[in-house]
Scaffold this motif. Sequence first.
Motif, short mmCIF file in Angstrom:
data_model
loop_
_atom_site.label_atom_id
_atom_site.label_comp_id
_atom_site.label_asym_id
_atom_site.label_seq_id
_atom_site.Cartn_x
_atom_site.Cartn_y
_atom_site.Cartn_z
N LEU A 151 11.08 50.23 27.43
CA LEU A 151 11.34 50.82 26.12
C LEU A 151 10.75 50.00 24.98
O LEU A 151 10.78 48.77 25.01
CB LEU A 151 12.85 50.95 25.93
CG LEU A 151 13.36 51.51 24.59
CD1 LEU A 151 13.01 52.99 24.47
CD2 LEU A 151 14.87 51.31 24.50
N ILE A 152 10.24 50.70 23.96
CA ILE A 152 9.84 50.12 22.69
C ILE A 152 10.69 50.76 21.60
O ILE A 152 10.87 51.98 21.59
CB ILE A 152 8.35 50.37 22.40
CG1 ILE A 152 7.46 49.58 23.38
CG2 ILE A 152 7.99 49.98 20.95
CD1 ILE A 152 5.99 49.94 23.31
N VAL A 153 11.23 49.94 20.70
CA VAL A 153 12.03 50.43 19.58
C VAL A 153 11.36 49.99 18.28
O VAL A 153 11.03 48.82 18.11
CB VAL A 153 13.48 49.89 19.64
CG1 VAL A 153 14.25 50.26 18.37
CG2 VAL A 153 14.20 50.41 20.87
N ILE A 154 11.18 50.95 17.36
CA ILE A 154 10.61 50.64 16.04
C ILE A 154 11.49 51.28 14.98
O ILE A 154 11.70 52.50 14.97
CB ILE A 154 9.17 51.17 15.89
CG1 ILE A 154 8.27 50.63 17.00
CG2 ILE A 154 8.60 50.77 14.52
CD1 ILE A 154 6.85 51.16 16.98
N GLY A 155 12.00 50.44 14.08
CA GLY A 155 12.90 50.93 13.04
C GLY A 155 12.17 51.38 11.79
O GLY A 155 11.17 50.78 11.38
N ASP A 156 12.71 52.42 11.16
CA ASP A 156 12.12 52.91 9.91
C ASP A 156 12.09 51.82 8.84
O ASP A 156 11.14 51.72 8.06
CB ASP A 156 12.96 54.08 9.36
CG ASP A 156 12.93 55.30 10.27
OD1 ASP A 156 11.98 55.43 11.05
OD2 ASP A 156 13.87 56.12 10.16
N GLY A 157 13.16 51.00 8.78
CA GLY A 157 13.25 49.99 7.75
C GLY A 157 12.17 48.94 7.87
O GLY A 157 11.63 48.46 6.86
N THR A 168 8.56 54.34 27.13
CA THR A 168 9.33 55.18 26.22
C THR A 168 9.35 54.52 24.84
O THR A 168 9.53 53.30 24.74
CB THR A 168 10.78 55.34 26.72
OG1 THR A 168 10.76 55.95 28.01
CG2 THR A 168 11.60 56.20 25.77
N VAL A 169 9.15 55.31 23.79
CA VAL A 169 9.17 54.79 22.42
C VAL A 169 10.31 55.47 21.66
O VAL A 169 10.35 56.70 21.57
CB VAL A 169 7.83 55.03 21.70
CG1 VAL A 169 7.86 54.38 20.31
CG2 VAL A 169 6.67 54.49 22.52
N ASN A 170 11.22 54.68 21.12
CA ASN A 170 12.35 55.20 20.34
C ASN A 170 12.23 54.81 18.88
O ASN A 170 11.86 53.67 18.57
CB ASN A 170 13.68 54.67 20.88
CG ASN A 170 14.19 55.47 22.07
OD1 ASN A 170 13.49 56.33 22.59
ND2 ASN A 170 15.41 55.18 22.49
N GLY A 171 12.58 55.71 18.00
CA GLY A 171 12.71 55.39 16.59
C GLY A 171 14.12 54.92 16.29
O GLY A 171 15.07 55.31 16.97
N GLN A 172 14.25 54.07 15.29
CA GLN A 172 15.57 53.60 14.86
C GLN A 172 15.75 53.99 13.39
O GLN A 172 14.84 53.82 12.59
CB GLN A 172 15.69 52.09 15.01
CG GLN A 172 17.08 51.55 14.68
CD GLN A 172 17.11 50.03 14.72
OE1 GLN A 172 16.54 49.37 13.85
NE2 GLN A 172 17.74 49.48 15.74
N HIS A 173 16.96 54.50 13.06
CA HIS A 173 17.18 55.09 11.75
C HIS A 173 18.51 54.65 11.15
O HIS A 173 19.52 54.56 11.86
CB HIS A 173 17.15 56.61 11.85
CG HIS A 173 16.09 57.14 12.75
ND1 HIS A 173 14.77 57.19 12.36
CD2 HIS A 173 16.13 57.61 14.03
CE1 HIS A 173 14.04 57.69 13.36
NE2 HIS A 173 14.84 57.94 14.38
N GLY A 174 18.52 54.41 9.86
CA GLY A 174 19.76 54.14 9.17
C GLY A 174 20.71 55.31 9.25
O GLY A 174 21.94 55.15 9.32
N ALA A 175 20.16 56.54 9.26
CA ALA A 175 21.00 57.74 9.28
C ALA A 175 21.89 57.80 10.51
O ALA A 175 22.96 58.43 10.47
CB ALA A 175 20.11 58.98 9.21
N THR A 176 21.50 57.16 11.59
CA THR A 176 22.33 57.14 12.80
C THR A 176 23.69 56.54 12.51
O THR A 176 24.71 56.95 13.08
CB THR A 176 21.63 56.33 13.90
OG1 THR A 176 20.33 56.89 14.14
CG2 THR A 176 22.43 56.36 15.20
N LEU A 177 23.73 55.57 11.60
CA LEU A 177 24.97 54.90 11.25
C LEU A 177 25.83 55.72 10.30
O LEU A 177 26.89 55.27 9.87
CB LEU A 177 24.66 53.54 10.64
CG LEU A 177 23.95 52.56 11.58
CD1 LEU A 177 23.34 51.40 10.80
CD2 LEU A 177 24.91 52.04 12.64
N ASN A 178 25.39 56.92 9.98
CA ASN A 178 26.18 57.83 9.17
C ASN A 178 26.48 59.12 9.92
O ASN A 178 26.92 60.11 9.33
CB ASN A 178 25.43 58.18 7.88
CG ASN A 178 26.35 58.34 6.68
OD1 ASN A 178 27.46 57.80 6.66
ND2 ASN A 178 25.91 59.09 5.69
#
Length: 377
Positions: free
Chosen positions: A220-226, A153-163
């Motif tokens: 799981l793999i997580v890759i952040g936009d930042g 499974t590949v998940n994206g990580q986003h700053g917007a989640t924290l808003n």
Amino acid sequence: MRLRSLTMALLCGGITFLAVSCENEMEEMDMKAVSSQNAVSLATGQDKFAIKLPTDFGPMSENLRNAIVGEAVAPSECSNTQFVAVQRKYAAPLVADPIAYGNYSLYSTLNQLYSVYLDRGPQYFGANGEYTQLVTKRARELAKFWGMPNEITVNGQHGATLNNRDALADMMENFIVGVDTREIAYAYADMLLADNAKSPLLPESPYFSLDGFATSYDQLIVIGDGLVQLVAESGVEADIVWTGILAHEWAHQIQFKNYDVWYPNGGAASDPSEDTRYTELEADFLAAYYMTHKRGATYNSKRVEQFFNLFFQIGDCGFASSGHHGTPAQRMAAAQLGFELAASAQKQGHIMSIEEAHQYFVANVGNIVTPATVYVQ
């Protein structure tokens, strides 16, 4: 520790490593104290909330965030790259904003935990989903290339989640001590949203979506936009950054799957202190093999080399550390081994099995650590 010292630790050690302009400042500081301070803040989060960490988090690859906000290290043969200027561009305003800086550890921890444990809805990649199609395509390719259908499974990580009020409330309920009702969760979420409204950097700064790792938990793999943003702004095309990080972390998933057989005595049986370097070099090799293979990502090796060269230069320089990943030269040699293997196949289009690729790496790892001119077939 004085505020000035903390600021220098973040700018010179924790975030931008050791730039030439910072060396004199760093000589005045206790390097061990800086590293300890960074480790404590990242582990505990912000003081106003007590974080309860899940107990079932499985084995994890290196988090690429640590290559940017990890331990400060003494000056070494590692040279600086254009990445330093990009880091400074975002680090300087972060440490100058007391609200953003004060929330850094908490937000980073919560976003990581959310990415692993709670985010199971439809995924998108890139702040506006602009790389969703690419990452989805690459994930399908990697699954077929390595014979691993429906495993990762590949998940994206986003700053917007924290808003996002509901997402923040979910984090409060699951990861904050003392939150036992949804009403309290929303009240805490509103506290954070109020902080966001006061700071132009919360949560827009790329430092709040900087994770990049693989974990055996839920495969799981997580890759952040930042993370992708910082590397791409350093001069590497974004599609190669997404592909390269995904391929590298996928290789770690392959290692998790085969760990007991491949590494019964650790990654480097002759020297356990080199385990991390051994597995990182193999992940580099496997990623480069896929990225340049005619049935993989089909990138020209010169384009891929640009990504690896920059990416390895920003990695750790802690040559005496048990967590050292290898020098930039060693890691580039591992990637080069993957390039050459893909290019030299007698039957163009033939894909080695996972086991065959591993055995090829084992036969040649000595030439990577102590470079030689001939690879063992």
